[in-house]
Each structure stands twice: as structure tokens, then as C-alpha cells.
Design an enzyme around this catalytic site. Sequence first.
Site, PDB file in Angstrom:
ATOM      1  N   SER A  45      26.228  26.228 -39.959  1.00 46.31           N
ATOM      2  CA  SER A  45      26.443  27.635 -39.615  1.00 46.31           C
ATOM      3  C   SER A  45      27.845  27.830 -39.056  1.00 46.31           C
ATOM      4  O   SER A  45      28.305  28.971 -38.942  1.00 46.31           O
ATOM      5  CB  SER A  45      25.404  28.105 -38.599  1.00 46.31           C
ATOM      6  OG  SER A  45      25.360  27.232 -37.485  1.00 46.31           O
ATOM      7  N   ASP A  83      24.710  18.499 -39.175  1.00 42.93           N
ATOM      8  CA  ASP A  83      24.258  18.955 -40.487  1.00 42.93           C
ATOM      9  C   ASP A  83      25.018  18.246 -41.598  1.00 42.93           C
ATOM     10  O   ASP A  83      26.241  18.066 -41.503  1.00 42.93           O
ATOM     11  CB  ASP A  83      24.538  20.462 -40.633  1.00 42.93           C
ATOM     12  CG  ASP A  83      23.273  21.290 -40.572  1.00 42.93           C
ATOM     13  OD1 ASP A  83      22.175  20.741 -40.782  1.00 42.93           O
ATOM     14  OD2 ASP A  83      23.393  22.501 -40.297  1.00 42.93           O
ATOM     15  N   GLU A 115      18.764  19.800 -45.654  1.00 39.99           N
ATOM     16  CA  GLU A 115      17.850  20.875 -46.040  1.00 39.99           C
ATOM     17  C   GLU A 115      17.042  20.483 -47.271  1.00 39.99           C
ATOM     18  O   GLU A 115      17.564  19.866 -48.198  1.00 39.99           O
ATOM     19  CB  GLU A 115      18.653  22.154 -46.339  1.00 39.99           C
ATOM     20  CG  GLU A 115      19.388  22.690 -45.129  1.00 39.99           C
ATOM     21  CD  GLU A 115      20.125  23.990 -45.391  1.00 39.99           C
ATOM     22  OE1 GLU A 115      19.963  24.596 -46.472  1.00 39.99           O
ATOM     23  OE2 GLU A 115      20.876  24.413 -44.493  1.00 39.99           O
ATOM     24  N   GLU A 182      12.612  27.126 -40.520  1.00 37.56           N
ATOM     25  CA  GLU A 182      13.414  28.357 -40.398  1.00 37.56           C
ATOM     26  C   GLU A 182      12.829  29.485 -41.248  1.00 37.56           C
ATOM     27  O   GLU A 182      12.485  29.286 -42.422  1.00 37.56           O
ATOM     28  CB  GLU A 182      14.863  28.076 -40.834  1.00 37.56           C
ATOM     29  CG  GLU A 182      15.732  29.341 -40.795  1.00 37.56           C
ATOM     30  CD  GLU A 182      17.226  29.094 -40.864  1.00 37.56           C
ATOM     31  OE1 GLU A 182      17.649  27.922 -40.906  1.00 37.56           O
ATOM     32  OE2 GLU A 182      17.972  30.091 -40.858  1.00 37.56           O
TER      33      GLU A 182
HETATM   34  O1  KIV Z   1      23.349  25.467 -39.442  1.00 38.63           O
HETATM   35  C1  KIV Z   1      22.584  25.800 -38.515  1.00 38.63           C
HETATM   36  O2  KIV Z   1      22.996  26.350 -37.485  1.00 38.63           O
HETATM   37  C2  KIV Z   1      21.166  25.521 -38.668  1.00 38.63           C
HETATM   38  C3  KIV Z   1      20.231  26.132 -37.671  1.00 38.63           C
HETATM   39  C4  KIV Z   1      20.165  27.579 -37.850  1.00 38.63           C
HETATM   40  C5  KIV Z   1      18.912  25.484 -37.678  1.00 38.63           C
HETATM   41  O3  KIV Z   1      20.790  24.841 -39.572  1.00 38.63           O
END
Ligand code: KIV
Length: 276
Positions: A45, A83, A115, A182
Site C-alpha cells: 500500500s 509484502d 496475496e 481483507e
Molecule cells: O499493503 C497493505 O497495506 C496491506 C494491508 C491493507 C493488509 O496488504
Amino acid sequence: MKTTIATLKKMKEEQTKITMLTCYDYSTAKLMDEAGIEILLIGDSLGNTILGYEDTLPVTMEDMIHHTAAVSRGAKNALIIADMPFMSYQTSVYDAVKNAGRLIKEGRANVVKLEGGARVCEQIEAITKADIPVCAHIGLTPQSVNAFGGMRVQGKSEEAARELLEDAKRVESAGASLLVLEGIPAKLAALITESVSIPTIGIGAGANCDGQVLVYQDMLGMFHDFVPKFVKQFANVGDVMTQAFADYMKEVKEGTFPAPEHTYKIDDEIIERLKC
Ligand code: KIV
């Protein structure tokens, strides 16, 4: 005490709620760590909140490593989850393990997040075999924005809900240690949470997950490009910042900042001699 996967497992068993926030820099990591937040997520994000992209797809491994390393330097106790960006694990199992390794070695993350459910189980198995803990992420997964045709709540039909429940069980069997849920109905998230033994962390998934996560600029009222229904603003830091920037500008223009107390002194005689 450093939060570990074992700590989180115990928290689920004892029904103690887990807190996670996104974090992208050193000084914010220090503040969240001091507040006692158990998990800091360097979410992709950051593509939206830090880099200003309209979705998370352009985020690179280099972006993720750069921000993960900064957060890791700031957090003493929180578990650091990074991530895996779009196309860093979908392309092959080899790429998945190699890129997960980079987030651990270069970013100093403790856990990597990717994901997808059943379709990424091969990657989850291979990464965990390399002794890298994995957090899976299912439901409204932002990297699938084009496949979904927008950011829509997932798992509303019986078929879709059944598939998400199956995905949750499959990622657990593949070795995932944590699961982000989510943008799914609260009752489905509650059912998934009681159906798996790994902790679930919800965002837009109701109160019955084992923990919650929010994007920190959303919960501090610092990001208004889009505000999902599930966001609660815990403070209006955006307004405080805008006011402080305006006050600074006013004082600089009026000449009232910097004041004597912000200023370094030198002997007047030295200045006089320099003028000769
Ligand atoms: O990228 C992110 O911030 C996320 C969260 C919203 C879980 O994957």
C-alpha cells in the site's frame, strides 16, 4: 519483548486481540513500537500512500526493501512483515523464494506476506521450507484489482465464500503462519477464524478476527484519496499537519521564525573584523 510467530499463536489461543498497522519509515516505526503495536506491516500500500500510484501494481522489490529496512531499524519489539510486491512471486516458485529471501536479508523482515489462496500454495510451501515464515492474504487482494474489475468486497455468494474458506485451510496446510482477511463479510471472517489454527488479521472483515490491521495514514486521517467504509479515523493528524505547515509559512513570511532561541551566536567582534 520481541513479538514472534509463537507469541501470536499464543495470543490466538488465549483470545488476546493482535494489533497490526502498516508502517513505511523509521520514525513512525519507533512511535508504533513505543505504543506496543505487535506487528508492523510494510504493505505494498506504500504504492498509494507514499509513492502516489493509483494502485499497488507498480511497486518494486527495491521499493519494498528500502522501506522494510527503514522500519526494521526503528522497531525493537514489533514483528516485521514485508509484502511481496506484484510479480515478485507469481512468476515462479524460484522467484518467490529468492525475493522472499531478499526481504529477509536486505530488508531484515521477520515474515513475508503474499496475496492469494490455493493458487500460491506452492510458493508458500517453498518459502516456508527455506525457514521464512509466511503471512497469506485472501479476500479483496489489491494486486488482483484488474482481475476483480475494481476493489469489490469478496466472498458474498455461497460459491465465493466456500472458495475463501477452502483457500484459508489450504494456505494453513501449505505452512502459512498468519492470514490476512481483507474486504469480506464479517460472518465469513468469523467462520474462517474458527476454522484455522493460525491467527487471522482482519481489515474490512469485522471484529471476530484474531487481530486487526489498518493503513496508518487512513487511521490518522492523513490520506483522503479514497477512504474505505471499514476505516475508523482515530485522530485527525492530517488537519494538524496542514495547520502546522500554514503556521510555519506565516511565521517565516512575517520574520518571526526563526526567533533568537533558534539561532546560533558568534562574537560581534569577529563579525566586525570580517567586515574590514
Ligand atoms: O499493503 C497493505 O497495506 C496491506 C494491508 C491493507 C493488509 O496488504
